[in-house]
Design an enzyme around this catalytic site. Structure first.
Site, PDB file in Angstrom:
ATOM      1  N   TYR A 108      14.618   8.236  24.416  1.00 20.10           N
ATOM      2  CA  TYR A 108      14.693   8.933  23.122  1.00 20.10           C
ATOM      3  C   TYR A 108      15.266   7.987  22.044  1.00 20.10           C
ATOM      4  O   TYR A 108      16.317   7.373  22.248  1.00 20.10           O
ATOM      5  CB  TYR A 108      15.591  10.162  23.305  1.00 20.10           C
ATOM      6  CG  TYR A 108      15.802  10.983  22.069  1.00 20.10           C
ATOM      7  CD1 TYR A 108      14.764  11.718  21.502  1.00 20.10           C
ATOM      8  CD2 TYR A 108      17.061  11.042  21.478  1.00 20.10           C
ATOM      9  CE1 TYR A 108      14.972  12.482  20.373  1.00 20.10           C
ATOM     10  CE2 TYR A 108      17.275  11.821  20.343  1.00 20.10           C
ATOM     11  CZ  TYR A 108      16.226  12.535  19.788  1.00 20.10           C
ATOM     12  OH  TYR A 108      16.444  13.290  18.675  1.00 20.10           O
ATOM     13  N   ASP A 180      18.500  11.690  31.127  1.00 19.40           N
ATOM     14  CA  ASP A 180      18.162  12.725  30.147  1.00 19.40           C
ATOM     15  C   ASP A 180      17.085  13.609  30.789  1.00 19.40           C
ATOM     16  O   ASP A 180      15.971  13.151  31.056  1.00 19.40           O
ATOM     17  CB  ASP A 180      17.649  12.044  28.869  1.00 19.40           C
ATOM     18  CG  ASP A 180      17.345  13.024  27.747  1.00 19.40           C
ATOM     19  OD1 ASP A 180      16.991  14.182  28.044  1.00 19.40           O
ATOM     20  OD2 ASP A 180      17.439  12.614  26.570  1.00 19.40           O
ATOM     21  N   LYS A 205      16.258  22.140  22.729  1.00 22.14           N
ATOM     22  CA  LYS A 205      14.829  22.202  23.029  1.00 22.14           C
ATOM     23  C   LYS A 205      14.536  23.444  23.895  1.00 22.14           C
ATOM     24  O   LYS A 205      14.747  24.545  23.459  1.00 22.14           O
ATOM     25  CB  LYS A 205      14.399  20.906  23.701  1.00 22.14           C
ATOM     26  CG  LYS A 205      14.873  19.642  22.943  1.00 22.14           C
ATOM     27  CD  LYS A 205      14.235  19.496  21.578  1.00 22.14           C
ATOM     28  CE  LYS A 205      14.919  18.471  20.695  1.00 22.14           C
ATOM     29  NZ  LYS A 205      14.986  17.132  21.235  1.00 22.14           N
TER      30      LYS A 205
HETATM   31  C1  PLP Z   1      15.956  16.086  20.961  1.00 18.60           C
HETATM   32  C2  PLP Z   1      16.258  15.184  22.080  1.00 18.60           C
HETATM   33  C3  PLP Z   1      17.529  14.610  22.222  1.00 18.60           C
HETATM   34  C4  PLP Z   1      18.621  14.795  21.204  1.00 18.60           C
HETATM   35  O1  PLP Z   1      19.030  16.097  21.101  1.00 18.60           O
HETATM   36  P1  PLP Z   1      19.700  16.715  19.766  1.00 18.60           P
HETATM   37  O2  PLP Z   1      20.103  18.074  20.195  1.00 18.60           O
HETATM   38  O3  PLP Z   1      18.653  16.691  18.707  1.00 18.60           O
HETATM   39  O4  PLP Z   1      20.842  15.832  19.408  1.00 18.60           O
HETATM   40  C5  PLP Z   1      17.751  13.815  23.325  1.00 18.60           C
HETATM   41  N1  PLP Z   1      16.797  13.583  24.238  1.00 18.60           N
HETATM   42  C6  PLP Z   1      15.562  14.094  24.133  1.00 18.60           C
HETATM   43  C7  PLP Z   1      14.551  13.791  25.176  1.00 18.60           C
HETATM   44  C8  PLP Z   1      15.255  14.913  23.048  1.00 18.60           C
HETATM   45  O5  PLP Z   1      14.030  15.419  22.940  1.00 18.60           O
END
Ligand code: PLP
Length: 389
Positions: A108, A180, A205
């Site tokens: 990311y 992640d 998300k």
């Molecule tokens: C959106 C996202 C993040 C960051 O998250 P936020 O809540 O926007 O800080 C990290 N990793 C992935 C894969 C993402 O899609």
């Protein structure tokens, strides 16, 4: 199968909790502080959490943390104001000045920038590697490497790392691992069971699921999560608001249900796109044509609904396609009810040329309506769909 069933139950069932008068939802403890009758009560040693100030512990946030730890199979979880709050805290807790990070090249963007550029000022170097090659990861490990940072699948080309093999390599070389897991969610991937030390999520998300709350979480062993709580969480202060925790808990109730629908719809759309003459490649681990499909089937118990495709090299034409969509709205992010499109450029490997890519997030609409929307917009932008359409 049995795992999936237990997830549905786990998100729907709360222990009856006397502290909340039997309230069926976890109340929003919006208070910033907790007061004491007298000093005897304040000084008393009791088992469990002693609430004093909401930047540390808050009952509503704690309820979400417990639920997320349970879903990921971790001992503890700590929530943050955003995914980046969680990612930066997890990384900072595991590296020291003079040490080195190995990170997948397709991670990311802001996470990549945090490790690649921001940490440089503290004397921490990062090497970005092609995560599909275990050998490339191994070659990048140095004497002073302390952390291997993974994101599987990645979120533009949906490339996987062999998580179990990466965890084993890290253990052998004495590195900590962070992954992640935002794309797969705990419904479809359980990295702690594969040997990973800390799992991070953007709760913004799929877990929130309604595009109305920001949040992040770090999940793992009590030892590692306590270390994060005592330093990065307490000192940097990027903590989650109780109101956000309540909203995210509500989203979590339907996560397994939504993921089933997302998976089914994304499969329909990925296979449809693959059948079109103008589409060069579809990047989706659920397709048998995905170069790592076999690994994907072994490592993931399902496939979520962010995918991408390539159709020629004319980025202006892809943007016209995005402009012509009616149901997919133009925007980044994912995980809400609404389908999204973004036109991006990226490199498939660290050495390859950048290519334009259309990334789709498949929401909760009827997949047949979404297919019709995609076809109409492609045709309108002058793409050849083939097959007599
Ligand atoms: C959106 C996202 C993040 C960051 O998250 P936020 O809540 O926007 O800080 C990290 N990793 C992935 C894969 C993402 O899609």
């Amino acid at each position: 199968m049995s795992k999936r069933k237990s997830l549905h139950t786990a998100v729907a069932h709360d222990e009856h909790d006397q502290r909340h008068y039997g309230a069926v939802t976890v109340p929003v403890y919006a208070n910033t502080l907790f007061t004491f009758e007298n000093y005897e009560e304040m000084d008393r040693d009791e088992p469990g959490i002693k609430y004093s100030y909401s930047r540390g512990d808050n009952p509503t946030v704690n309820a979400l943390e417990q639920r997320l730890a349970e879903l990921e199979g971790g001992a503890k979880a700590r929530c943050f104001a955003s995914g980046m709050g969680a990612i930066s805290a997890a990384v900072l807790s595991l590296v020291r000045t003079g040490e080195h990070i190995v990170c997948v090249d397709q991670a990311y963007g802001p996470a990549r920038e945090f490790m690649g550029r921001y940490l440089e000022r503290f004397g921490i170097a990062t090497t970005f590697v092609d995560g599909t090659e275990l050998g490339a990861i191994e070659d990048a490990v140095r004497e002073n490497t302390s952390l291997l940072y993974l994101e599987s699948p990645t979120s533009l080309f949906f490339q996987l790392q062999d998580v179990q093999a990466c965890a084993a390599l890290a253990r052998k070389r004495g590195l900590r691992t962070v992954i992640d897991n935002t794309w797969a969610t705990p419904c479809f991937q359980q990295p702690l069971a594969l040997g990973i030390d800390l799992v991070v999520h953007s709760l913004t998300k799929y877990i929130g699921g309604h595009s109305d709350a920001l949040g992040g979480v770090v999940i793992g062993s009590a030892e590692l999560v306590d270390a994060v709580s005592g330093s990065e969480h307490a000192l940097l202060g990027a903590v989650m608001q109780p109101q956000a925790a309540a909203t995210l808990l509500r989203g979590l109730r339907t996560l397994p249900l939504r993921m089933e629908r997302h998976q089914a719809s994304a499969g329909i759309i990925a296979r449809h796109l693959e059948s079109l003459r103008c589409v060069d490649r579809v990047h989706y681990p659920g397709l048998t044509s995905h170069p790592q499909h076999e690994l994907a089937q072994r490592q993931l118990s399902g496939f979520s609904s962010v995918l991408s495709f390539e159709a020629g090299t004319d980025i202006a034409r892809l943007k016209r396609f995005a402009d012509g969509l009616r149901l997919f709205r133009i925007g980044f992010s994912w995980g809400g009810y609404e389908s999204l499109v973004s036109i991006q450029t990226g490199r498939r490997t660290p050495a390859s040329e950048p290519v334009p890519v259309a990334r789709l997030y498949v929401g909760l609409e009827d997949p047949e309506d979404l297919v019709r929307d995609l076809d109409a917009a492609l045709r309108q932008a002058g793409f050849d769909l083939g097959g007599g359409t």
